[in-house]
Structures are given as structure tokens and as C-alpha cells.
Design a protein around this motif. Sequence first.
Motif, PDB file in Angstrom:
ATOM      1  N   VAL A 127       0.912  -1.207   0.239  1.00  0.00           N
ATOM      2  CA  VAL A 127       0.135   0.073   0.210  1.00  0.00           C
ATOM      3  C   VAL A 127       0.815   1.572   0.023  1.00  0.00           C
ATOM      4  O   VAL A 127       1.460   1.585   0.546  1.00  0.00           O
ATOM      5  N   PHE A 129       0.386   5.076   0.391  1.00  0.00           N
ATOM      6  CA  PHE A 129      -0.445   6.138   1.073  1.00  0.00           C
ATOM      7  C   PHE A 129       0.595   7.305   1.982  1.00  0.00           C
ATOM      8  O   PHE A 129       0.969   7.106   1.970  1.00  0.00           O
ATOM      9  N   TYR A 152      -3.344   4.112  -3.148  1.00  0.00           N
ATOM     10  CA  TYR A 152      -4.144   4.758  -2.198  1.00  0.00           C
ATOM     11  C   TYR A 152      -5.198   5.951  -3.135  1.00  0.00           C
ATOM     12  O   TYR A 152      -6.388   5.789  -3.034  1.00  0.00           O
ATOM     13  N   PHE A 157      -4.849   1.293  -6.295  1.00  0.00           N
ATOM     14  CA  PHE A 157      -5.266   0.549  -5.194  1.00  0.00           C
ATOM     15  C   PHE A 157      -5.860  -0.734  -5.445  1.00  0.00           C
ATOM     16  O   PHE A 157      -6.217  -1.433  -5.717  1.00  0.00           O
ATOM     17  N   ALA A 158      -7.576   0.428  -5.259  1.00  0.00           N
ATOM     18  CA  ALA A 158      -8.545   0.316  -5.929  1.00  0.00           C
ATOM     19  C   ALA A 158      -8.404  -0.541  -7.707  1.00  0.00           C
ATOM     20  O   ALA A 158      -9.461  -1.664  -7.604  1.00  0.00           O
ATOM     21  N   LEU A 174      -1.912  -7.648   3.224  1.00  0.00           N
ATOM     22  CA  LEU A 174      -1.579  -6.189   2.543  1.00  0.00           C
ATOM     23  C   LEU A 174      -0.334  -5.961   3.592  1.00  0.00           C
ATOM     24  O   LEU A 174       0.117  -6.700   4.066  1.00  0.00           O
ATOM     25  N   MET A 194      -4.325   2.568   9.004  1.00  0.00           N
ATOM     26  CA  MET A 194      -4.573   2.189   7.208  1.00  0.00           C
ATOM     27  C   MET A 194      -5.196   1.042   7.508  1.00  0.00           C
ATOM     28  O   MET A 194      -5.826   0.880   6.079  1.00  0.00           O
ATOM     29  N   ARG A 197      -9.045   0.595   7.602  1.00  0.00           N
ATOM     30  CA  ARG A 197      -9.431   1.458   6.903  1.00  0.00           C
ATOM     31  C   ARG A 197      -9.359   0.840   5.826  1.00  0.00           C
ATOM     32  O   ARG A 197     -11.019   0.600   4.813  1.00  0.00           O
ATOM     33  N   LEU A 198      -8.594   0.535   5.309  1.00  0.00           N
ATOM     34  CA  LEU A 198      -9.103   0.047   4.035  1.00  0.00           C
ATOM     35  C   LEU A 198      -9.887  -1.269   3.741  1.00  0.00           C
ATOM     36  O   LEU A 198      -9.969  -2.013   3.755  1.00  0.00           O
ATOM     37  N   LYS A 199      -9.166  -2.365   4.935  1.00  0.00           N
ATOM     38  CA  LYS A 199     -10.535  -3.534   5.674  1.00  0.00           C
ATOM     39  C   LYS A 199     -12.034  -2.545   5.212  1.00  0.00           C
ATOM     40  O   LYS A 199     -12.735  -3.807   4.583  1.00  0.00           O
ATOM     41  N   GLU A 201     -13.026   0.182   3.457  1.00  0.00           N
ATOM     42  CA  GLU A 201     -13.734   0.445   2.781  1.00  0.00           C
ATOM     43  C   GLU A 201     -13.541  -0.793   1.785  1.00  0.00           C
ATOM     44  O   GLU A 201     -15.148   0.025   0.590  1.00  0.00           O
ATOM     45  N   PHE A 202     -12.881  -1.227   1.487  1.00  0.00           N
ATOM     46  CA  PHE A 202     -12.551  -2.190   0.692  1.00  0.00           C
ATOM     47  C   PHE A 202     -13.286  -3.688   0.292  1.00  0.00           C
ATOM     48  O   PHE A 202     -13.169  -4.666   0.179  1.00  0.00           O
TER      49      PHE A 202
END
Length: 394
Positions: A127, A129, A152, A157-158, A174, A194, A197-199, A201-202
Motif C-alpha cells: 500500500v 498512502f 490509495y 490500489f483500488a 496488505l 490504515m 481503514r482499507l479493510k 472501505e474495500f
Amino acid sequence: MASQELITPCYVIHKDILLEGTELLKRSLQEEWPNSCVGYSFKTNSLPYVVEEMKRVGFYAEVVSEDEYDLALKHGFSHIIYNGPVKGKRTFLHALTQGHIINLDAKRELDWLCGYGKKDVQVGLRVNFNLEAYCPGETSAGEEGSRFGFSYETGEFADALQKLSHAGIKVSGLHLHTSSKYRSINIYRALAQMACRLKEEFRLELAYIDIGGGYFGGMENKPKFPDYIKAIKEELIKAYKPEETMLIMEPGTSLITPPIEYVTTVVDIKDTYANRLVITDGSRIDIDPLHTKKSYFHQFLYKDGATNKERITMEKQVVCGFTCMENDRLFEISDKKELQVGDRITYQKVGGYTMCLTPLFIRYFPNVYLEDNGSYRLVREAWTAEEYSQKSSC
Ligand SMILES: Cc1ncc(COP(=O)(O)O)c(C=O)c1O
């Protein structure tokens, strides 16, 4: 230390200090996040003895190039974590077939993976960011941002997640390694936040979080493994369960800097119009190859031991190295006993990013000894013109 037995210049690895670090790390992880593993960072010091010892204590190999990957295989590591922005395709595919952990860090790796065929692979995404926004002034890359991983903020990343998902490949982990200026606990709190947050959000279901390396180890008044791991846990636990998600750490310098010492001998004394120069058979290039250090942990071993009381005190002495560079001056000594030919100067905590970055400049690689319970064993013999010329044709 019975340094008289050593042929200088040389490095000495103190086994008890090495094992103290590996044990503390293992214990701290066991207490806080038992579902965990350690990948020893080969780049920090990949001396064969060192990597073997890391394997013996049960650590994985953390590698970032085809050469390091091959070295890990040569040493029989059955678990490898393959990182880095420029992996080789041969070893990338080999790692996939062997089920090693691969943290993707380049778009071409996404293509290699999508073309591989099999879906049940263990891959993570590194990642990228804006960590500087979380920890102002602390990241090594600063305002310029890191050059590693998938961004990010820009959506790369997406995009990577989506590309893999279209190919039917699930991202397992990650990778959040970062290098920082002060190795502070704040950095690891931010990385763990982070990861949470990624967990969310995605909607990721992750088998591992690889928090990377970059810790202090074996330093007075600095954070230690238990401090880092407690902070990481406090944050990660908000979104992850230890029994479901493994915590991976990739220490290098925190493990291998403390146990290694560099031993030099004074070979000449010169007086010039400006200075008393103490010439040694060691060099700054062996303990500070990037020329960034401002001071060195050091000790003087006077050849006459305690009887050095006879010696005069000198206002200023400048300790110099063996190379022909003017700036191979290690440090200045103020108001100390006069150093003489045959005295030794030793430098402590020099195992990280030294041996592996020492150039073959003027003199070839020095001896490396292992000190174990007071006895010394040569674990790498100094290179001579023979080793230097190997594989060359004229
Ligand atoms: C991906 C990765 N992991 C681990 C490390 C080890 O870092 P350190 O030696 O600071 O612990 C590095 C060093 O740059 C790295 O790039």
C-alpha cells in the motif's frame, strides 16, 4: 573481549546479543498476537551465517530481488516473503508454485499473476498512502511521498484490487512497510490504522497484515519490540481478529545492528600543522558506507591496558581510516589519553546496512568472526585478490 586473537580490521558477531533480540521479538509476538511470523530482512545483512541463524530461530526470509530469493533457497528456507518493486519473473513464478508469500508492488506483477492460471495463491498488495499526513515530518520520503506500493489516493490500489478480482484472485494480505526518520511508535499506529481503514472501505477478508520493518532494537531509551507490538495490536484489534489474520513483521536493523561490532587497530600516528592523526586499519566505509552517521558507538582498548596512566592527555586527536579519501575521518577525540600504534578502537552496533553495503574499494571484504561464550570462530574469511577476480576473464 579477547580481541588480541582477532585479525583486524574485522567484524565480530556476538551470538548472545543476536539471540536476545530474536527471543524478545518471538516472546512479544507470542504474548500479543500469537498468530504471527517474522520475515528477516535479507537486505539489511545477508551474511550466510546471519541468515542461517535466522532460519534456525524459525524466521522466514524476507527478500526483494532474484539474487536474494536464490540465496534464501540456497539456505533452505521453506518460507519466503517476496517483496520489492522489481522482482524477477522467474523467481516470481517459482514463489507462486511454492506457495510463498508475495507482496505485489508493480503493475507487471499483476499481469504475471493474471496470466499464471491458478487462483489459489497467497498474494498481498503493498500500500502506498500519505503517511506523512498522519505523522508529519517523520517519513523518510517526506512530502514527496513513498515510491513503493499501489497508491490509495490516486485509485491505483483500488484498480489493482479490481483487476485481481476480475481474474478471480483474492488478495490475502496488505503490506505496509515504510522507512521512517525516527522509527517512532506513531508510525506503526498509523500503518495499523490504515490497515483497518482499507479493510472497512474495500470489505477485505485478509489472511495477513504485513506491517514491515523499521524498528529500533537494543537501544537504550528507544522503543523496543514489546512497545511496537502493543501499539500495533491496540489499533489492529479494532478491525481484525488475531485468530483470523496473521501479523507479519519484517525486522532487519533492529535484530542485526546490536550484535555486530567492528574492530580496528591503530597502525600509525602523524602530526601535521593542523592535527594529530590516528591512522587505523579500519574505515568509515565499513561502518557508515552511506556517509550519513554523525557519531559512532566506540571503545578504546589500550594495548597496555590499565597501565595507560603513564600516557599524556591530548586536546585533540583525529581517528582516520585506511582509504585514500580525505573524508575517511571517523571522529575526533577531545581530552583523552594519547592513542598509540597497536591500540584498538572498536565500534559497536554496526550490523545493519554496513557489511552488505561495504564497497570493494581499495581493500576487499574483511574477516567476520562469531563470538560465542567468549570464543571466536571465523564465519567469513577476508576476501583476497582470488575472490575479487573470480568469474572474470581478461
Ligand atoms: C520491505 C522491507 N521490509 C523490511 C525492511 C527492513 O527494515 P529495517 O532494516 O529498517 O528493519 C526493509 C528495509 O528497507 C524493507 O524495504
